[in-house]
Design a protein around this motif. Structure first.
Motif, PDB file in Angstrom:
ATOM      1  N   PHE A  66      18.018  -4.381   6.264  1.00 42.04           N
ATOM      2  CA  PHE A  66      17.286  -3.017   6.039  1.00 42.04           C
ATOM      3  C   PHE A  66      17.595  -1.979   7.198  1.00 42.04           C
ATOM      4  N   LYS A  67      18.092  -0.710   6.753  1.00 42.64           N
ATOM      5  CA  LYS A  67      18.388   0.200   7.603  1.00 42.64           C
ATOM      6  C   LYS A  67      16.965   0.466   8.610  1.00 42.64           C
ATOM      7  N   ILE A  68      15.835   0.491   7.877  1.00 43.15           N
ATOM      8  CA  ILE A  68      14.755   0.798   8.642  1.00 43.15           C
ATOM      9  C   ILE A  68      14.298  -0.365   9.568  1.00 43.15           C
ATOM     10  N   ILE A  69      13.820  -0.154  10.619  1.00 41.01           N
ATOM     11  CA  ILE A  69      13.255  -1.170  11.495  1.00 41.01           C
ATOM     12  C   ILE A  69      11.677  -0.792  11.657  1.00 41.01           C
ATOM     13  N   VAL A  70      10.779  -2.044  11.558  1.00 40.13           N
ATOM     14  CA  VAL A  70       9.381  -1.730  11.628  1.00 40.13           C
ATOM     15  C   VAL A  70       9.044  -1.657  13.279  1.00 40.13           C
ATOM     16  N   ASN A  71       8.774  -0.742  13.836  1.00 43.07           N
ATOM     17  CA  ASN A  71       8.424  -0.684  15.325  1.00 43.07           C
ATOM     18  C   ASN A  71       7.134  -1.352  15.751  1.00 43.07           C
TER      19      ASN A  71
ATOM     20  N   HIS B 241       3.008   4.237  10.210  1.00 32.45           N
ATOM     21  CA  HIS B 241       3.031   4.712   8.776  1.00 32.45           C
ATOM     22  C   HIS B 241       4.309   5.247   8.376  1.00 32.45           C
ATOM     23  N   LYS B 242       4.824   5.927   9.397  1.00 34.79           N
ATOM     24  CA  LYS B 242       6.275   6.632   8.989  1.00 34.79           C
ATOM     25  C   LYS B 242       7.350   5.411   8.681  1.00 34.79           C
ATOM     26  N   ASP B 243       7.105   4.324   9.585  1.00 30.27           N
ATOM     27  CA  ASP B 243       8.159   3.126   9.177  1.00 30.27           C
ATOM     28  C   ASP B 243       7.967   2.637   8.051  1.00 30.27           C
ATOM     29  N   PHE B 244       6.748   2.340   7.619  1.00 34.80           N
ATOM     30  CA  PHE B 244       6.409   1.792   6.194  1.00 34.80           C
ATOM     31  C   PHE B 244       6.763   2.795   5.072  1.00 34.80           C
TER      32      PHE B 244
ATOM     33  N   SER C  35       0.885  -1.163  -0.102  1.00 32.24           N
ATOM     34  CA  SER C  35       0.063   0.005   0.070  1.00 32.24           C
ATOM     35  C   SER C  35       0.917   1.333   0.266  1.00 32.24           C
ATOM     36  N   THR C  36       2.244   1.130   0.593  1.00 28.56           N
ATOM     37  CA  THR C  36       2.819   2.395   0.715  1.00 28.56           C
ATOM     38  C   THR C  36       3.486   2.524  -0.625  1.00 28.56           C
TER      39      THR C  36
END
Length: 440
Positions: free
Chosen positions: A211-216, A241-244, A24-25
């Protein structure tokens, strides 16, 4: 079209949540996206409010149609979710796919052949795989150009990671297409000691394969799923939403990097490399323990935030045998030293007894007020406000209690909750958990 398979043979790690919200993102970012559900539980349809009773044909019908000499095009059974997002739903029939395809030639290429028919119509396909390694997952891996392995930041998820990647490597020895394989830390809760330690180990061992990003961990994501909406539609201002959104940006950015350099590793080669890192990671979580005489340590001062790297190893409680434990083994690697430093930092938070006083220390960087309510103050939080330590986000309090067992909760900006750094809990009459301490 990039085909991204979200794979983990362990259930409960957030595969479907990641698949739905990443798809979706990406669509929100202007990409044309196809979400393919390969899980017989059909949770993608549930998470996007597609009525199960109205699904007349599923991805199962497409996959087996060629073997029945009645080809069904993928486009004939898609559901329009938004302007740029479509869903190929699953059904319980997928559970019989492997049995139905016994003896059929090239049965592991059914999904790839179906996706090749629409490769010019989409920028991305996101494939949600079942929590098992079988023919369905093999179909997804055969079709994939990218593989995401979501890993929940908990010990049992970490413990199974090595075996899981080894299984995938063996399964994919016949997959010779060039792919990108990355690990994604998911369901991360910064408040818990275990999550922080596991994340540090993952980053130390996987480096550029992660991945550098982590899903909190975010309750809004669960709420969105219960309403049949992706997080960007349910609450565009949420942390989830910010994470995705950041994950989608990283996925899109990775595509640009791939276009600038040719990838030379096969899926099996990459999984073998990652699996080896996972073996090292698992060993790092099982350090050798040796017992040494207790060293005299100074009691910590609670007037300013301590320098964790300079803190001595934690001393055992007065009820122990007067000894302490420390990580053994000389010549530690840089990763092991980092893990030890992280563990010392983690051990600082929580509740500990120092002489005749109970010391509470917790971390809430965004809180304006943190209080303690327990059976030792008649559950009145106003009587025990915690003290903020500078601007660090650390809160502390020191009290004296008679010997005995006590129950308490933290009240953070008016919200009652258990102490995230105290593993001792007890169910209360309201269905929540109280944290427990024992003064000695």
């Amino acid at each position: 079209m990039r085909n991204i398979a979200v794979v983990n043979q362990k259930g409960g790690c957030g595969k479907t949540t990641i698949s739905i919200n990443l798809a979706s993102t990406l669509a929100e970012a202007g990409k044309k996206v196809l979400l393919v559900d390969m899980d017989p539980q059909s949770h993608c349809a549930v998470g996007l409010a597609v009525p199960e009773e109205q699904i007349e044909q599923s991805i199962y019908d497409v996959l087996i149609s060629k073997s029945r000499s009645e080809p069904i095009r993928l486009a004939e059974m898609l559901w329009q979710i938004s302007d740029r997002l479509e869903l190929a739903p699953a059904s319980i029939d997928l559970a019989a796919f492997e049995q139905q395809m016994t003896g059929v030639n090239e049965r592991e290429y059914c999904l790839k052949q179906a996706l090749d028919q629409v490769k010019d119509e989409y920028d991305y396909s996101i494939i949600d795989c079942p929590p098992a390694v079988g023919l369905l997952t093999f179909n997804a891996l055969t079709a994939a150009t990218d593989v995401i392995v979501p890993v929940e930041t908990g010990y049992f998820a970490l413990h199974g990671l090595s075996k899981q990647l080894e299984t995938l490597r063996i399964l994919c020895e016949r997959c010779t297409q060039r792919v990108a394989v990355k690990v994604l830390a998911s369901m991360y809760d910064i408040r818990t000691k275990m999550a922080r330690e596991i994340l540090a180990e993952l980053r130390a061992h996987f480096a550029d394969k992660m991945f550098k990003i982590i899903v909190n961990f975010n309750t809004k994501i669960k709420e969105a799923a219960s309403f049949g909406q992706p997080i960007n539609e349910y609450d565009s201002t949420s942390r989830g939403h910010k994470d995705f959104k950041a994950l989608a940006e990283e996925v899109i950015g990775a595509e640009a990097k791939q276009q600038r350099r040719q990838m030379v590793n096969s899926l099996a080669d990459q999984l073998e490399t990652i699996s080896a890192s996972a073996d090292e990671l698992l060993e790092a979580t099982k350090p050798e323990i040796k017992t040494v005489p207790a060293a005299k340590t100074e009691q910590p001062h609670f007037t300013e935030q301590p320098h964790f790297a300079e803190q001595p190893a934690p001393v055992s409680s007065p009820a122990s045998s007067g000894q302490r434990q420390e990580l053994g083994g000389g010549g530690r690697s840089i990763q092991a030293q980092a893990a030890i430093t992280s563990a010392k930092l983690s051990d600082y938070y929580g509740v500990n007894q120092i002489d005749d006083a109970i010391v509470f220390v917790t971390l809430y960087p965004r809180a304006n007020n943190v209080q303690i309510a327990g059976d030792f103050n008649n559950w009145q939080p106003a009587k025990m406000p915690m003290e903020r330590v500078g601007s660090s986000g650390v809160w502390q309090m020191k009290i004296k209690l008679p010997q005995g067992k006590y129950r308490y909760r933290l009240v953070v900006d008016g919200q009652w909750q258990q102490d995230p750094y105290n593993e001792l809990t007890e169910l209360n009459p309201f269905g929540d958990f109280n944290s427990v301490i024992e003064a000695k």
